[in-house]
Design a protein around this motif. Structure first.
Motif, PDB file in Angstrom:
ATOM      1  N   GLY A   1       3.377   9.865 -28.815  1.00 53.84           N
ATOM      2  CA  GLY A   1       5.037  10.221 -28.448  1.00 53.84           C
ATOM      3  C   GLY A   1       5.445  11.250 -27.095  1.00 53.84           C
TER       4      GLY A   1
ATOM      5  N   GLN B   1       7.243   9.570 -33.565  1.00 53.45           N
ATOM      6  CA  GLN B   1       8.449  10.188 -32.941  1.00 53.45           C
ATOM      7  C   GLN B   1       8.805  11.523 -32.856  1.00 53.45           C
ATOM      8  OE1 GLN B   1      10.186   7.058 -35.104  1.00 53.45           O
ATOM      9  NE2 GLN B   1      11.456   7.042 -33.809  1.00 53.45           N
TER      10      GLN B   1
ATOM     11  N   ILE C   1      12.096  13.065 -28.767  1.00 55.44           N
ATOM     12  CA  ILE C   1      13.715  12.261 -29.456  1.00 55.44           C
ATOM     13  C   ILE C   1      15.044  13.154 -28.365  1.00 55.44           C
ATOM     14  CG2 ILE C   1      15.392  11.010 -30.274  1.00 55.44           C
ATOM     15  CD1 ILE C   1      13.235  11.224 -32.723  1.00 55.44           C
TER      16      ILE C   1
ATOM     17  N   ASN D   1      11.277  14.929 -33.217  1.00 53.29           N
ATOM     18  CA  ASN D   1      12.157  15.864 -33.099  1.00 53.29           C
ATOM     19  C   ASN D   1      11.931  17.462 -32.898  1.00 53.29           C
ATOM     20  OD1 ASN D   1      15.023  14.640 -34.239  1.00 53.29           O
ATOM     21  ND2 ASN D   1      13.125  13.978 -35.830  1.00 53.29           N
TER      22      ASN D   1
ATOM     23  N   LYS E   1      12.698   4.202 -29.435  1.00 55.01           N
ATOM     24  CA  LYS E   1      11.778   5.083 -30.064  1.00 55.01           C
ATOM     25  C   LYS E   1      10.701   5.172 -30.989  1.00 55.01           C
ATOM     26  CE  LYS E   1      11.052   8.767 -26.185  1.00 55.01           C
ATOM     27  NZ  LYS E   1      12.020   9.804 -26.013  1.00 55.01           N
ATOM     28  N   SER E   2      11.820   4.180 -32.434  1.00 59.59           N
ATOM     29  CA  SER E   2      11.510   4.383 -33.664  1.00 59.59           C
ATOM     30  C   SER E   2      10.329   2.955 -34.029  1.00 59.59           C
ATOM     31  CB  SER E   2      12.554   3.414 -34.338  1.00 59.59           C
ATOM     32  OG  SER E   2      13.791   5.321 -34.508  1.00 59.59           O
TER      33      SER E   2
ATOM     34  N   LEU F   1      16.755   7.595 -29.799  1.00 60.65           N
ATOM     35  CA  LEU F   1      15.739   6.948 -30.999  1.00 60.65           C
ATOM     36  C   LEU F   1      15.545   5.755 -31.181  1.00 60.65           C
ATOM     37  CD1 LEU F   1      16.489   8.957 -33.638  1.00 60.65           C
ATOM     38  CD2 LEU F   1      17.068   6.697 -34.345  1.00 60.65           C
TER      39      LEU F   1
ATOM     40  N   PRO G   1       9.125  10.105 -38.706  1.00 59.23           N
ATOM     41  CA  PRO G   1       9.429  11.277 -37.532  1.00 59.23           C
ATOM     42  C   PRO G   1       8.996  12.533 -37.671  1.00 59.23           C
ATOM     43  CG  PRO G   1      11.515  10.120 -38.415  1.00 59.23           C
ATOM     44  CD  PRO G   1      10.172   9.152 -39.438  1.00 59.23           C
TER      45      PRO G   1
END
Length: 856
Positions: free
Chosen positions: A524, A552, A527, A554, A546-547, A543, A256
Motif C-alpha cells: 500500500g 490505503q 493517499i 491517510n 488506490k481504492s 484515492l 482505509p
C-alpha cells in the motif's frame, strides 16, 4: 590450449549432494524439492551455516532526518530461508540429474550449470568470480533475446527489469528510482527464479542480452536458490516455499487507515490567512506546532519558532506569516491546546476520537487508526507508563466499539528496558497488545531504516509478540526497509511520498506491481503522499485508484492540509471519495479471496497486464501505469493532467485492454470493448477513473458498510457481468480476525453461471468448510449487469423451488423478488448510475445449493 580456470576437476554425487571442485573454487549443489535447487560456491572448503551479514551499515538519509535507526542490529537470528534440502534427484551415467520435469547438468569443461525442462533450455549459470580481495562476487546467467525479468523488491516507480540495472540495497529513497524494501530475488519468463541467500547489498544488471544477466553481491560466499516453474505465479510461489507464505491480513486492513501523531502537538488559534491555517468544526482557524524534541527531529530554531508558557514550539508546516488571534501586547500567542487521544477538556476537537467521529459522521469508511506512539507523541499525558497505557486502552475501547481497530507506529523499539518495571515513555508491546488491545504495528523508518537483517528481525519480533499477547488475534505489521522473508510477517508501504505531485502518483502503480511480483502481495501507499496535500484533484485521483488496492493510508499531520480522505476539500470531492471508498467495502469478499489466492498460489493481488496477456508489450514498462485487481478488474488511473479542465475532468492518453478473446466493460458507463486493443484519449470525468470489468465476471460482494466491525456477515451479493462463456469463481472467507485459518478453519463457495442469450443460470454451491462465527444462513442478492428485462425469474434451494414476483426488493428484506432498475448496493451510482436486474432471495441455509434461473 589454455584450460578454463572454472573447469571442473572433481565431481562427486553422494547422499543427494553434488560436490564439485575447480582449480580455485568449491561448489555444492543440493535439492529442496522437485523444482528448487540450492547452489553454493566457496573460495575455501568451508560452507557457512548462515547467510552473510553486513558488519557496518551505511544508512542513507537523502535529506530526510527521520531516517534513523537504533543501529547495531544486524544479526542472523531471523533466517531468510525456512524450508531446507530434503530431495534426492535421479542420476545417470552421463551426469544428468533429473528432478521432477527438470534436468540438470554441470558441464565440466567450463563449469557451467545447465538446467533444462523437457529438453528445452531454461537457464545456464556460470560459476562466480570474486574481486575486492575475495569480498565481492560476480555471476553471470544466460539471457535470451525474448526473456523478461521481474522482482528485486519494492523498486519505486518501475516493475519491468529488462534493460535495467537494479540496486538490491536499502536506499531509503521513496521516489521513483529508489528502493523501499529490497529483495534479493528475481524471476524470468524463461521459467526460473533466483534467490540469493545473503543480507548484503547487490546489483543486478538486466541491461544487455549479449552480456547475460550479471549479478553481484558484497559477499565472500555464493549461495543461491534456483526455483523452476511453468508460469509467474509458480515462480513467486517457489520463493514463498523457501521464505514463507504471506499471511492473509486481518479484514480490517483492507479498509482505509488514518495515521497521525496525536498526544504530541499543540494547536493555536490564528487568522484564516496565516500560513498553514486549518479550519476546525468550531469555525475557528488553527495552526499546528510541535515541541522541540530529539524524537521529533526538531532540535532547535526553525523559521516561525515560538514560545508558549515556557515551551519552545516549531510549526508543522508553513512558517510565516502567522497572525495569532489570542495574543499578548507583543503579538505573541497567549496559550495553546495540547491535543490528546481521548479529547479531554478543550482538546476535544483536536483529538483522535474527534477525527474518527468525523469520518463516520460523513459516512466515510475506516478500518484502522494509529493515534500513535512514535515521534515524540506517546499515548498519554499521565506521569506513569501504567497511566498512559490506560489512556491508550480507553481509546482502543472507544474505536473498537465503533468497529475500528487501533495500531501504533514504532519509532524506536518494542520492549521496555526493564520488562518488569516499564517507565513512562517506554514501549511494551506485550502490554499494548495484550492489555490495551492494540491490533496493528507500523515499524517505521526511524527504527528500521537500517534495513537488511534489522528490518526483517524487527517485523519477526513484532509478529511473535503480537501472536503471544494477542489473545488469538491475527497480527498485522506494516513496514518498509524489508528483505527476503519480510512477506511472512509484514505488509509493505512505499515510504514517505510527497503529495501534490502527478509524477509521484504515476510512479506508485509500478511500485505496487514490483512489490507483488517480488513475493509480497500485501502492499500500500499514502493517499496523496504524506506531504503537500493542497490539490483536491490530485488527492481525489489518487484515492480513486488506490481504492482498488489492498492497503490505503491517510498519513496526516505533515501536509499543508489534513489528509482526511478529502473532507477538507468539500464537494464534489467528498462525495466522489465517499463513493469509491464505500464501493470498496462492497468488494471485501473479492479482495479477501485474492489475498488467499496470493498466499496459496503466488499470484499477486495487484497484477500487471501480462497476467491476462503475455507478450513483449505487456511485459514492458510501457504498461506500468495500469494494473489488474485479480483477473477481472482492470484499472487505468489518471496519473497526468492530460487535457484536464478546471473542474478536473481529463483524459487518459492511452490505455491497453489485454486479451483479444476477452470483452471489457467500463464500470461507470457500461460501454463494452474487445480486448487486445489500445484506447486513445479515453475520457475520465473527475469522478470516473477508467475501470473495466471482464465480461463473464462473477464478482462476490457485500452490502455497503463503514467499518470492519459492521461487516455484514449474514449477507452476500453476487454481481454477474454476462458472457457467452461459462463463468466460474470460488469465494474464500474466514473469521477475518484470528489465526484459525492457518489451522483449516475457513470456508469456500464455488459459483458458476451460464448465459445462452435466452436463459441465465447462476448457481451458488453449498459452502464447504467452517469457522467460528460463520452465519448458517445468508440473505442473498444476485445481480445481472444487463439492460434486459426477464420474462420470469425462479430459484431453487435444496428441495424447494419458487418463481419470484417482480417487486422492488431491498437487501434486508426477508422476502424474495426481482426488479430491473438501479443496481443495489452500488454507491458509485452517485457518479454514474448503472442499471441491471436485482434478484433478492430469502434467508437460505449455506449448506444447500442455490440456483437462480432467469428467462428472457
Amino acid at each position: 590450449m589454455m584450460v578454463d580456470p572454472n573447469a571442473l576437476q572433481q565431481e562427486v554425487f553422494q547422499d543427494g549432494v553434488l560436490n564439485v571442485q575447480t582449480e580455485q573454487l568449491f561448489g555444492r549443489l543440493t535439492w529442496i524439492n522437485d523444482h528448487i535447487i540450492r547452489v553454493r560456491v566457496s573460495q575455501t572448503k568451508t560452507f557457512p551455516l548462515y547467510p552473510s551479514v553486513i558488519a557496518d551499515v551505511a544508512v542513507d538519509q537523502n535529506g530526510d532526518h527521520t531516517v534513523a535507526t537504533s543501529g547495531g542490529g544486524q544479526t542472523t537470528e531471523t533466517p531468510i530461508v525456512i524450508n531446507h534440502d530434503e530431495y534426492t534427484p535421479a542420476t545417470d551415467d552421463a551426469g544428468t540429474y533429473t528432478f521432477g520435469k527438470n534436468q540438470l547438468v554441470w558441464e565440466a569443461a567450463h563449469g557451467l550449470l545447465q538446467i533444462t525442462r523437457n529438453g528445452q533450455s531454461v537457464v545456464t549459470l556460470h560459476l562466480p568470480t570474486w574481486e575486492d580481495d575475495g569480498q565481492t562476487w560476480h555471476a553471470r546467467l544466460s539471457f535470451d533475446p525474448d526473456e523478461y525479468f521481474f522482482g528485486g523488491g519494492t523498486q519505486n516507480g518501475r516493475f519491468a527489469l529488462r534493460g535495467q540495472r537494479v540496486t538490491i540495497a536499502n536506499t531509503n529513497l521513496w521516489t521513483a528510482g529508489g528502493v523501499a524494501s529490497p529483495v534479493p530475488f528475481y524471476w524470468s519468463t524463461a521459467g526460473y527464479g533466483l534467490l540469493v541467500n545473503t543480507f548484503t547489498p547487490g546489483l543486478y544488471d538486466f541491461s544487455t542480452p549479449a552480456h547475460g544477466v550479471q549479478l553481484q553481491h558484497t559477499d565472500p560466499y555464493f549461495d543461491v536458490y534456483i526455483m523452476l516453474g511453468a508460469d509467474p505465479a509458480a515462480l513467486i510461489h517457489g520463493y514463498h516455499e523457501l521464505t514463507g507464505q504471506p499471511p492473509i491480513n486481518p479484514r480490517f486492513t483492507f479498509y482505509p487507515a488514518h495515521l497521525n501523531a496525536y498526544n504530541r502537538d499543540y494547536w493555536l488559534p490564528v487568522t484564516k490567512d496565516s500560513a498553514g491555517a486549518i479550519l476546525f468544526p468550531d469555525g475557528q482557524w488553527y495552526k499546528e506546532y510541535q515541541p522541540v524534541s530529539e524524537k521529533t527531529f526538531n532540535t532547535g530554531y526553525r523559521q516561525g519558532t515560538i514560545s508558549v508558557n515556557g515551551q519552545t514550539l516549531v510549526p508543522n508546516v508553513g512558517a510565516t506569516p502567522v497572525h495569532f488571534t489570542q495574543h499578548d501586547w507583543n503579538k505573541q500567542p497567549a496559550g495553546a491546546v495540547h491535543e490528546t487521544l481521548n479529547g479531554e477538556k478543550e482538546s476535544a476537537q483536536f483529538s483522535a476520537r474527534a477525527v474518527l467521529d468525523r469520518y463516520l459522521h460523513h459516512r466515510l469508511p475506516i478500518g484502522w487508526f494509529l493515534p500513535n506512539d512514535g515521534y515524540g507523541a506517546g499515548y498519554g499525558q499521565t506521569d506513569t507508563f501504567a497511566g498512559d497505557l490506560a489512556n491508550l486502552h480507553d481509546f482502543v475501547t472507544y474505536a473498537n466499539d465503533k468497529g475500528v481497530a487501533v495500531g501504533l507506529w514504532t519509532q524506536e523499539n518494542l520492549h521496555p528496558k526493564d520488562p518488569i518495571n516499564p517507565q513512562k515513555g517506554d514501549r511494551d508491546i506485550i502490554q499494548e497488545v495484550g492489555d490495551a488491545g492494540v491490533a496493528a504495528v507500523k515499524t517505521d523508518v526511524a527504527w528500521v531504516g537500517e534495513g537488511y537483517t534489522f528490518g526483517l528481525h524487527a517485523t519477526a519480533d513484532a509478529a511473535a509478540a503480537m501472536t503471544h499477547a494477542g489473545h488469538g488475534r491475527r497480527p498485522f505489521i506494516l513496514s518498509l526497509d524489508g528483505w527476503a522473508g519480510s512477506q511472512r510477517y509484514a505488509s509493505i508501504w512505499s515510504g514517505d511520498q510527497g503529495g501534490n505531485d502527478w509524477t509521484n502518483i504515476r510512479s506508485h502503480v509500478a511500485t505496487y506491481l514490483s512489490t507483488g511480483l517480488s513475493g509480497n502481495p500485501n502492499v500500500g501507499a499514502d493517499i496523496d503522499g504524506i506531504y503537500g496535500g493542497s490539490d483536491p484533484i490530485i488527492q481525489t485521483r489518487d484515492l480513486q485508484w488506490k481504492s482498488f488496492t489492498p492497503i490505503q493510508l491517510n498519513m496526516d499531520g505533515w501536509g499543508s492540509q489534513p489528509k482526511n480522505m478529502g473532507l477538507v476539500f468539500g464537494q464534489p470531492y467528498e462525495m466522489i471519495n465517499r463513493a469509491y471508498l464505500q464501493f470498496k467495502t462492497t468488494l471485501m469478499p473479492y479482495l479477501y479471496t485474492l489475498a488467499n489466492t496470493a498466499r496459496q498460489t503466488g499470484a499477486p493481488i495487484v497484477r500487471p497486464l501480462f497476467w491476462a496477456e503475455l507478450n513483449s508489450y505487456t511485459l514492458s514498462d510501457d504498461t506500468g501505469t495500469e494494473f489488474l485487481l485479480g483477473d477481472n478488474i482492470l484499472v487505468a488511473p489518471v496519473t497526468l493532467p492530460y487535457q484536464m479542465d478546471s473542474a478536473g475532468n481529463a483524459r487518459v492518453p492511452h490505455l491497453y485492454l489485454p486479451d483479444a478473446a476477452a470483452s471489457w466493460q467500463d464500470l461507470f458507463t457500461g460501454q463494452r470493448y474487445r480486448g487486445g486493443q489500445t484506447l486513445a484519449d479515453y475520457p475520465a470525468p473527475l469522478g470516473q477513473t477508467p475501470i473495466f470489468v471482464r465480461a463473464g465476471t462473477l464478482l462476490p460482494r457485500v452490502p455497503v458498510h463503514l467499518t470492519p466491525g459492521t461487516y455484514p456477515q449474514r449477507h452476500r451479493l453476487v454481481t454477474y457481468f454476462p458472457s457467452a462463456q461459462t463463468s466460474h469463481t470460488t469465494v474464500y472467507t474466514d473469521d477475518g480476525t484470528s489465526l484459525a485459518y492457518q489451522k483449516g478453519e475457513f470456508a469456500t463457495t464455488a459459483i458458476q453461471a451460464t448465459d445462452d442469450g435466452r436463459r441465465i443460470i447462476l448457481t451458488i454451491n453449498p459452502v464447504h468448510g467452517h469457522f467460528q462465527g460463520q452465519a448458517p444462513e445468508q440473505h442473498t442478492i444476485v445481480q445481472i449487469v444487463a439492460d434486459r428485462r426477464p420474462r420470469q425469474v425462479q430459484f431453487t434451494s435444496g428441495q424447494d423451488a419458487a418463481q419470484l414476483i417482480p417487486e422492488n426488493p431491498r437487501p434486508t428484506d426477508n422476502g424474495a423478488g426481482w426488479s430491473v432498475g438501479p443496481l443495489a448496493q452500488w454507491p458509485i451510482s452517485v457518479i454514474a448510475p448503472r442499471q441491471g436486474l436485482n434478484v433478492t432471495l430469502p434467508p437460505l441455509t449455506i449448506a444447500e445449493k442455490v440456483t437462480v434461473i432467469i428467462d428472457y
